[in-house]
Design an enzyme around this catalytic site. Sequence first.
Site, PDB file in Angstrom:
ATOM      1  N   GLY A  31       0.766  -1.247   0.000  1.00  0.00           N
ATOM      2  CA  GLY A  31       0.000   0.000   0.000  1.00  0.00           C
ATOM      3  C   GLY A  31       0.790   1.286   0.000  1.00  0.00           C
ATOM      4  N   TYR A  78     -18.560   9.038   1.729  1.00  0.00           N
ATOM      5  CA  TYR A  78     -17.728   7.825   1.735  1.00  0.00           C
ATOM      6  C   TYR A  78     -18.351   6.683   0.928  1.00  0.00           C
ATOM      7  CZ  TYR A  78     -13.631   5.491   3.685  1.00  0.00           C
ATOM      8  OH  TYR A  78     -12.418   4.879   3.844  1.00  0.00           O
ATOM      9  N   LYS A 122     -15.480  -1.165   4.056  1.00  0.00           N
ATOM     10  CA  LYS A 122     -14.773  -1.102   5.346  1.00  0.00           C
ATOM     11  C   LYS A 122     -15.506  -1.929   6.410  1.00  0.00           C
ATOM     12  CE  LYS A 122     -11.215   1.554   4.328  1.00  0.00           C
ATOM     13  NZ  LYS A 122      -9.926   0.891   4.036  1.00  0.00           N
TER      14      LYS A 122
HETATM   15  N1  LIG Z   1      -6.314   8.763   4.277  1.00  0.00           N
HETATM   16  C1  LIG Z   1      -7.340   8.612   5.084  1.00  0.00           C
HETATM   17  O1  LIG Z   1      -8.026   9.582   5.448  1.00  0.00           O
HETATM   18  C2  LIG Z   1      -7.689   7.243   5.612  1.00  0.00           C
HETATM   19  C3  LIG Z   1      -8.477   7.135   6.770  1.00  0.00           C
HETATM   20  C4  LIG Z   1      -8.821   5.868   7.222  1.00  0.00           C
HETATM   21  C5  LIG Z   1      -8.382   4.742   6.530  1.00  0.00           C
HETATM   22  N2  LIG Z   1      -7.621   4.900   5.409  1.00  0.00           N
HETATM   23  C6  LIG Z   1      -7.197   3.695   4.695  1.00  0.00           C
HETATM   24  O2  LIG Z   1      -5.795   3.624   4.686  1.00  0.00           O
HETATM   25  C7  LIG Z   1      -5.403   2.762   3.619  1.00  0.00           C
HETATM   26  C8  LIG Z   1      -4.246   3.420   2.862  1.00  0.00           C
HETATM   27  O3  LIG Z   1      -4.713   4.577   2.202  1.00  0.00           O
HETATM   28  P1  LIG Z   1      -3.904   5.952   2.170  1.00  0.00           P
HETATM   29  O4  LIG Z   1      -4.830   6.983   2.723  1.00  0.00           O
HETATM   30  O5  LIG Z   1      -2.544   5.780   2.733  1.00  0.00           O
HETATM   31  O6  LIG Z   1      -3.841   6.259   0.602  1.00  0.00           O
HETATM   32  P2  LIG Z   1      -2.813   5.756  -0.543  1.00  0.00           P
HETATM   33  O7  LIG Z   1      -3.466   6.170  -1.817  1.00  0.00           O
HETATM   34  O8  LIG Z   1      -1.470   6.254  -0.276  1.00  0.00           O
HETATM   35  O9  LIG Z   1      -2.831   4.191  -0.378  1.00  0.00           O
HETATM   36  C9  LIG Z   1      -3.808   3.351  -0.994  1.00  0.00           C
HETATM   37  C10 LIG Z   1      -3.038   2.167  -1.542  1.00  0.00           C
HETATM   38  O10 LIG Z   1      -3.932   1.170  -2.070  1.00  0.00           O
HETATM   39  C11 LIG Z   1      -3.203   0.572  -3.132  1.00  0.00           C
HETATM   40  N3  LIG Z   1      -4.098  -0.177  -4.021  1.00  0.00           N
HETATM   41  C12 LIG Z   1      -5.287   0.227  -4.555  1.00  0.00           C
HETATM   42  N4  LIG Z   1      -5.754  -0.723  -5.393  1.00  0.00           N
HETATM   43  C13 LIG Z   1      -4.842  -1.738  -5.388  1.00  0.00           C
HETATM   44  C14 LIG Z   1      -4.749  -2.972  -6.069  1.00  0.00           C
HETATM   45  N5  LIG Z   1      -5.681  -3.379  -6.941  1.00  0.00           N
HETATM   46  N6  LIG Z   1      -3.659  -3.773  -5.831  1.00  0.00           N
HETATM   47  C15 LIG Z   1      -2.683  -3.370  -4.979  1.00  0.00           C
HETATM   48  N7  LIG Z   1      -2.725  -2.203  -4.294  1.00  0.00           N
HETATM   49  C16 LIG Z   1      -3.787  -1.392  -4.514  1.00  0.00           C
HETATM   50  C17 LIG Z   1      -2.594   1.747  -3.876  1.00  0.00           C
HETATM   51  O11 LIG Z   1      -1.551   1.321  -4.728  1.00  0.00           O
HETATM   52  C18 LIG Z   1      -2.107   2.586  -2.693  1.00  0.00           C
HETATM   53  O12 LIG Z   1      -0.782   2.245  -2.378  1.00  0.00           O
HETATM   54  C19 LIG Z   1      -6.651   2.515   2.779  1.00  0.00           C
HETATM   55  O13 LIG Z   1      -7.230   1.284   3.144  1.00  0.00           O
HETATM   56  C20 LIG Z   1      -7.554   3.654   3.226  1.00  0.00           C
HETATM   57  O14 LIG Z   1      -8.927   3.363   3.023  1.00  0.00           O
HETATM   58  C21 LIG Z   1      -7.243   6.117   4.942  1.00  0.00           C
END
Ligand SMILES: NC(=O)c1ccc[n+]([C@@H]2O[C@H](COP(=O)([O-])OP(=O)(O)OC[C@H]3O[C@@H](n4cnc5c(N)ncnc54)[C@H](O)[C@@H]3O)[C@@H](O)[C@H]2O)c1
Length: 257
Positions: free
Chosen positions: A13, A152, A159
Site C-alpha cells: 500500500g 464515503y 470497510k
Molecule cells: N487517508 C485517510 O483519510 C484514511 C483514513 C482511514 C483509513 N484509510 C485507509 O488507509 C489505507 C491506505 O490509504 P492511504 O490513505 O494511505 O492512501 P494511498 O493512496 O497512499 O494508499 C492506498 C493504496 O492502495 C493501493 N491499491 C489500490 N488498489 C490496489 C490494487 N488493486 N492492488 C494493490 N494495491 C492497490 C494503492 O496502490 C495505494 O498504495 C486505505 O485502506 C484507506 O482506506 C485512509
Amino acid sequence: MIDFNGKRALIFGVASETSIAWSITEWVIKAGGSVVLVYQKRFLSRIMQLTKDVEGIEGLHECDVSFEDQVKNLFNNLEGRFDMIVHSIGFAPASALSKPTIFTTEEDFNTTMIISAYSLQRIARHAMRVLNPNSSMITLTYLAATRLVDGYRIMSVAKAALESFVRELSPILGAAGHRINAISAGPIRTLAASGIPGFDNILGYMDKTTPLKRAVVQEDVAKAAIFLMSELASGITGQTIFVDSGYSIVGVPNVTD
Ligand SMILES: NC(=O)c1ccc[n+]([C@@H]2O[C@H](COP(=O)([O-])OP(=O)(O)OC[C@H]3O[C@@H](n4cnc5c(N)ncnc54)[C@H](O)[C@@H]3O)[C@@H](O)[C@H]2O)c1
C-alpha cells in the site's frame, strides 16, 4: 522502546510519500526492522524515487491484489519469512464514489469489495505459510464502517466487510499464534483520500470537534501500527483500534472553547 531488530515486514500500500503505509515503513525501519514493499504497477516510478538510498528496504515487488494469480505468484517469489504484514489498501472506482450508493453498479461494487476487503483474506491465506511464529497483521479502516459519513459511499460497505474479516480471521491466525488488528484512522490527506467527495469538509471538521482539537497525521497511525505489530500488543487481536484524535467517542462536540 519497540525493538524490531531481526524482524521483517511485508508492507502493501505504498503509493507516495503521503501514504500511511510509507510512514509505517519508516517507523518499522526506525525500530530496527527491515521491509519488503509490495506496490501497484502504476506507482512504480514514485516507489523507485521514494525508496532509493533508504536503508532497511530489502525488496520491491509489484502486485495487483485484484488478481489471485498475482498474489499467489508474489508469495511464491518471496524469499524468507515475515513477522509483520501491513495491508494498507483501498480503492473504489470514481464512478461509484461520484454517485449515491443506491446507484452503485454490480461491477463497481465487486471491484470495491475485492480490492478493499477481500484482498485482506486473500493475502492472509497465502501469508500463513511465510509467517514466523507469533506474527502480526494489520489493516487500515475508517469510521464509516459503522457510522454514516457523507461522501464515503460504497467504501463504507467495504470497510464494514474489512472489519468483519479482521474478526473472522483472528481465530484462524490465532490458532497458529498470529494476531490481526485493524486501525481506524481519522481523515488524512493522501492519494486515496483525494478521491472521496467532500474530503476537505470531513478533514476540516477535526480541528473543532475532536478531543485533541486536531486531525491525525500519518505518523500517529504508524506509531499505533508498530505498537500493534510488536510484542507489547501480544494479547490484542481481532480489534479495531481508533487513531482519530478521539473523534469516534464524541457525541456533541464542544465548539465554544
Ligand atoms: N487517508 C485517510 O483519510 C484514511 C483514513 C482511514 C483509513 N484509510 C485507509 O488507509 C489505507 C491506505 O490509504 P492511504 O490513505 O494511505 O492512501 P494511498 O493512496 O497512499 O494508499 C492506498 C493504496 O492502495 C493501493 N491499491 C489500490 N488498489 C490496489 C490494487 N488493486 N492492488 C494493490 N494495491 C492497490 C494503492 O496502490 C495505494 O498504495 C486505505 O485502506 C484507506 O482506506 C485512509
